[in-house]
Design an enzyme around this catalytic site. Sequence first.
Site, PDB file in Angstrom:
ATOM      1  N   GLY A   1       0.811  -1.213   0.000  1.00  0.00           N
ATOM      2  CA  GLY A   1       0.000   0.000   0.000  1.00  0.00           C
ATOM      3  C   GLY A   1       0.847   1.268   0.000  1.00  0.00           C
ATOM      4  O   GLY A   1       0.414   2.326  -0.457  1.00  0.00           O
TER       5      GLY A   1
ATOM      6  N   ASP B   1      -2.448   6.618   3.604  1.00  0.00           N
ATOM      7  CA  ASP B   1      -1.894   7.767   2.876  1.00  0.00           C
ATOM      8  C   ASP B   1      -0.640   7.400   2.087  1.00  0.00           C
ATOM      9  O   ASP B   1      -0.076   8.243   1.377  1.00  0.00           O
ATOM     10  CB  ASP B   1      -1.590   8.927   3.842  1.00  0.00           C
ATOM     11  CG  ASP B   1      -0.584   8.555   4.921  1.00  0.00           C
ATOM     12  OD1 ASP B   1      -0.010   7.452   4.859  1.00  0.00           O
ATOM     13  OD2 ASP B   1      -0.367   9.381   5.832  1.00  0.00           O
TER      14      ASP B   1
ATOM     15  N   ASP C   1       1.172 -12.072   5.956  1.00  0.00           N
ATOM     16  CA  ASP C   1       1.805 -11.172   4.983  1.00  0.00           C
ATOM     17  C   ASP C   1       3.141 -10.645   5.510  1.00  0.00           C
ATOM     18  O   ASP C   1       3.888 -10.018   4.758  1.00  0.00           O
ATOM     19  CB  ASP C   1       0.882  -9.995   4.632  1.00  0.00           C
ATOM     20  CG  ASP C   1       0.362  -9.274   5.857  1.00  0.00           C
ATOM     21  OD1 ASP C   1      -0.260  -9.931   6.717  1.00  0.00           O
ATOM     22  OD2 ASP C   1       0.578  -8.061   5.980  1.00  0.00           O
TER      23      ASP C   1
ATOM     24  N   ASP D   1       9.365  -6.664   8.137  1.00  0.00           N
ATOM     25  CA  ASP D   1       8.325  -5.743   8.598  1.00  0.00           C
ATOM     26  C   ASP D   1       8.401  -5.435  10.088  1.00  0.00           C
ATOM     27  O   ASP D   1       7.659  -5.964  10.902  1.00  0.00           O
ATOM     28  CB  ASP D   1       6.927  -6.204   8.159  1.00  0.00           C
ATOM     29  CG  ASP D   1       6.660  -5.775   6.718  1.00  0.00           C
ATOM     30  OD1 ASP D   1       7.540  -5.108   6.131  1.00  0.00           O
ATOM     31  OD2 ASP D   1       5.586  -6.084   6.184  1.00  0.00           O
TER      32      ASP D   1
HETATM   33  P1  AMP Z   1       1.804  -3.852   7.945  1.00  0.00           P
HETATM   34  O1  AMP Z   1       0.952  -4.178   9.122  1.00  0.00           O
HETATM   35  O2  AMP Z   1       2.673  -2.639   8.126  1.00  0.00           O
HETATM   36  O3  AMP Z   1       2.574  -5.020   7.475  1.00  0.00           O
HETATM   37  O4  AMP Z   1       0.821  -3.402   6.761  1.00  0.00           O
HETATM   38  C1  AMP Z   1      -0.326  -4.120   6.416  1.00  0.00           C
HETATM   39  C2  AMP Z   1      -0.910  -3.571   5.125  1.00  0.00           C
HETATM   40  O5  AMP Z   1      -1.280  -2.208   5.250  1.00  0.00           O
HETATM   41  C3  AMP Z   1       0.027  -3.640   3.936  1.00  0.00           C
HETATM   42  O6  AMP Z   1      -0.766  -3.934   2.823  1.00  0.00           O
HETATM   43  C4  AMP Z   1       0.579  -2.229   3.872  1.00  0.00           C
HETATM   44  O7  AMP Z   1       1.024  -1.901   2.576  1.00  0.00           O
HETATM   45  C5  AMP Z   1      -0.630  -1.393   4.274  1.00  0.00           C
HETATM   46  N1  AMP Z   1      -0.289  -0.087   4.876  1.00  0.00           N
HETATM   47  C6  AMP Z   1       0.269   0.134   6.093  1.00  0.00           C
HETATM   48  N2  AMP Z   1       0.416   1.456   6.312  1.00  0.00           N
HETATM   49  C7  AMP Z   1      -0.037   2.098   5.191  1.00  0.00           C
HETATM   50  C8  AMP Z   1      -0.149   3.470   4.789  1.00  0.00           C
HETATM   51  N3  AMP Z   1       0.229   4.488   5.581  1.00  0.00           N
HETATM   52  N4  AMP Z   1      -0.659   3.731   3.560  1.00  0.00           N
HETATM   53  C9  AMP Z   1      -1.052   2.742   2.759  1.00  0.00           C
HETATM   54  N5  AMP Z   1      -0.986   1.434   3.073  1.00  0.00           N
HETATM   55  C10 AMP Z   1      -0.481   1.110   4.279  1.00  0.00           C
HETATM   56 MG    MG Z   2       3.644  -5.867   6.204  1.00  0.00          MG
END
Ligand code: AMP
Ligand code: MG
Length: 487
Positions: A94, A127, A254, A264
């Site tokens: 994202g 964002d 993921d 991550d």
């Molecule tokens: P994470 O928990 O950081 O591994 O993220 C889980 C999902 O949320 C993934 O698909 C990330 O790309 C998305 N994501 C996390 N933070 C953001 C952000 N600020 N903007 C867009 N997508 C995000």
């Molecule tokens: Mg992640």
Amino acid sequence: MSVAPPPTVTLGDRFARELAEMAVPWRAAEAPEPRLLVLNEPLAAELGLDPDWLRNPEGLGLLVGTVVPSGAAPVAQAYAGHQFGGFVPRLGDGRALLLGELVDSGGQLHDLHLKGSGRTPFARGGDGLAAVGPMLREYVVSEAMHALGIPTTRSLAVVATGGLVRRETLLPGAVLARVASSHLRVGSFQYARATGDVDLLRRLADFAISRHHAAAADAEQPYLAFFESVVAVQASLVAQWMLVGFVHGVMNTDNMTISGETIDYGPCAFMDAFDPATVYSSIDQGGRYAYGNQPLLAEWNLARLAEAMLPLFADEDEAAVATAVEALGGFRPQYNAAWSAGMRAKLGLPHGLDDAVTQALFEELLGLLEKDHVDLTSFFRGLGAAARGDVEPTRNLFLDLAGIDGWLERWRALGPDADAMDRVNPVYIPRNHLVEEALTAATEGDLDPLQRLLDAVTRPYDERPGLERYAAPAPQDFGTYRTFCGT
Ligand code: AMP
Ligand code: MG
């Protein structure tokens, strides 16, 4: 004035070409005023990237994604994932981009990847941005993990974008440039499986085999051998986390790699007082990803990988499931063996001791550490001195003196090797209060505390005068530590 040499950076597009169904061509957002906060020069050199070039405007452009070398094809990667147990079929990058693949001096392929580079089609409500603090946090903790010898994605640089991101307050934005042996996740397989396209699933598995588990290609059943390899690397990885007290915090499928690298670094933290129930993440209210649950959750995630791969194991469902269950059965014994070997090393014990004796010693020790809330890192490092005869610093960590005295006597009778212990028990880990201190200062523009912390944790076994505060547990007034996801 010297003219900057033309960029010699060559980025492959193998993922984008071979798995196009899982790759959305995309470009990074503009960065108003890029400013380098930290650069990993040794890593840059390993990757054949000239640190001086990376520091100039074109190099900074590469590190934030606005300068794309010719031939490169940046993509946002698609993946699915179980988040806290609930399946989300379409997550994906994202706020991240795979810029492409780099070949290091040894001929090995690595992904060059950006985090915080702007919204992509997978951004949903997000964002697409990242704040300086969390990106530096990933930098520090991943480099500390690497220095501890634990497989991990690496951090190449953090560049402040010059823009602001809105969180609880307005914060300076940043992009992390990270390097991994790939960004394939359990969730990548779940995504391919959910499309119903078995050919895609097979191509993904073939890609993963060639990149990470090449020996599987020659096995009688390559996909089964591949799955077994993933089980093996994850069993070993999570055992290493447990031995240093690392709490990942968000072991969603993921966030679990196929390569066996830690990935991550969101709400992760190192445990101080030993307690299996330790949770730092503010959103993990049920304690799903508590320290003590990590081996079980890794096994659970691998079961999700097996499910995703079932069509590759056998034509008949029943046979495929039986194969998967049997292979998954390898996780526990391999985890236990890796953890026990690690504990023997931490305690400096010679080879060839009776398993029953060492297991009893381990269990009794963990009970004593938990009961008296003993700082894990200080305990193990201090135990080297105890092996040399100076037991007082170790005794001082406990309230139950009779308990620890009895344990120390039995342990010392086994002839522990103090020098060997000092090579595996770190003095310096990225302690939570020091990480917070460094990130707060960096967010306010002072990078010195960050550099000092990096100096300590990137040579974790090498005790140095003047760094005493980096070895000490948090002061009493530090309070309960909370970490946050996706910031
Ligand atoms: P994470 O928990 O950081 O591994 O993220 C889980 C999902 O949320 C993934 O698909 C990330 O790309 C998305 N994501 C996390 N933070 C953001 C952000 N600020 N903007 C867009 N997508 C995000
Ligand atoms: Mg992640």
